[in-house]
Enzyme design. Sequence first.
Site, PDB file in Angstrom:
ATOM      1  N   ASP A  84       4.962  -7.920   2.125  1.00  0.00           N
ATOM      2  CA  ASP A  84       3.989  -7.666   3.185  1.00  0.00           C
ATOM      3  C   ASP A  84       3.460  -6.243   3.059  1.00  0.00           C
ATOM      4  OD1 ASP A  84       4.451 -10.124   4.220  1.00  0.00           O
ATOM      5  OD2 ASP A  84       5.444  -9.458   6.055  1.00  0.00           O
ATOM      6  N   LYS A 103      -0.889  -8.260   5.281  1.00  0.00           N
ATOM      7  CA  LYS A 103      -2.113  -8.027   6.036  1.00  0.00           C
ATOM      8  C   LYS A 103      -2.244  -6.527   6.250  1.00  0.00           C
ATOM      9  CE  LYS A 103      -3.975  -9.454  10.468  1.00  0.00           C
ATOM     10  NZ  LYS A 103      -3.674 -10.050  11.740  1.00  0.00           N
TER      11      LYS A 103
END
Length: 429
Positions: free
Chosen positions: A216, A236
């Site tokens: 991530d 993200k």
Amino acid sequence: MSIHKTEFLPVSLNITGKKILIIGAGKVALQKARSLSRFEVSISVLGTEIHPDFNQSDNIQIIKKEYEPEDLGGHYLIYACTNNPGINQKIKEDSYQRNILVSIADAPQTGDFVSPAIYKNENVTVAVGSNGKNPSKSVKIRNLIRDHLNIESDQIRIKKDAATTYNRNKDSPPLHQEIANKKGKVILAGFGPGDPGLLTLKSNQYLEEADFIFHDALLDVSYLDRFKAQKIPVGKRCGQHYKKQEEINEMLLEAAFTGKNVVRLKGGDPFVFGRGGEEVAFLNQHQVDVEVIPGITSAFAAAAQFGIPLTQREVSSSLAFLVGHNLSTRPFPKADTLVFYMGAKHQCELSQALIEEGWDKSTPVALLSNISNTSSKAVITQLDKLCKEKGAIETPLLIIVGETIRSISDLTESAPEKAAKKAGEPVSL
Ligand SMILES: C[S@@+](CC[C@H](N)C(=O)[O-])C[C@H]1O[C@@H](n2cnc3c(N)ncnc32)[C@H](O)[C@@H]1O
């Protein structure tokens, strides 16, 4: 009087074998030399004080002397990088007289060319420029493109590995079935909220052994540099998804099929708003084993960092973790302390909805950002003022609501910074 806006035409120059002169030998010159040394050029660096990190390498020649106009002769490009604006301007004039293109480090818009932020691999060169106005923005955009390209090439490499590991013929069953019957395992590990000190020893061990790390957008990605694995960012950042969940699932599957060590690393805990469950279900469906290693969820790290007990006798005997969006579609659970993840954009709705449900307007609320990171911030407010505080601190942001917040012993302005400093202290594992 007409005002001219400086404009630069992006071109790709053939500089193979050309001579390039960097005048000035400080930090800026060092960056230029490093960037240019990726090309097949002959670089000379000229200055009176040489930065200690300069190495006399094959294509960098260091000349310790003061600048003189005669130094320019025979060069294709000049970079004026001294710390003296007057000398840089003089270099510019001397270069103009000799028809040599010059770039001026301290006044980029007055030179002939500016250096874009570059990413280069064997197939493609990406150059991002901002007309010399905003180099750090160029670097950010270049990094986004670089990461995107790296993911694409990682995907191709993983696919190739999968295909060559298992020799198939046309009549074989589908690749997923055939390979998954043989092997394939993914470690789904939590990284914790950012501070590598909060990573478990077990996760760290798996990271050391990994061939692929799908991670991530962690708060401290640089920690991963120490591991030999290929790192594939799939998280993200700034509201932009690198990859859709379905694509991540496929990438994990392909990687598992190579039979190599695959770690899927998630911020916080993989099973707390991390879509870990979906990844496990997908991989299991394709007969790939998943071992889950828990991580410290940001709520626990926040509670510890800011001294907010999530449960406390006579104040809070129940606790709920919630997502802070789509509030209209879900009734709030009955709990004394509520922790909202992903609620930063929805503070106004959140405040209104809780008050409508009967929560007292003066209930304390803690907005806690960048938990366990050196840039942590905390804002303590109350329910009816929550809307006003929207955007007060940056994301990632956790919102805690409940009387237990009154237990924070140190509410001075510097408290979050102090706590963050402690959290950000390096660990050696
Ligand atoms: C997709 S969820 C992932 C949660 C993660 N699995 C965990 O256990 O913490 C992302 C949200 O977690 C919270 N979060 C994660 N890390 C954080 C941090 N270091 N500081 C503040 N909030 C964080 C924020 O609310 C963010 O919007």
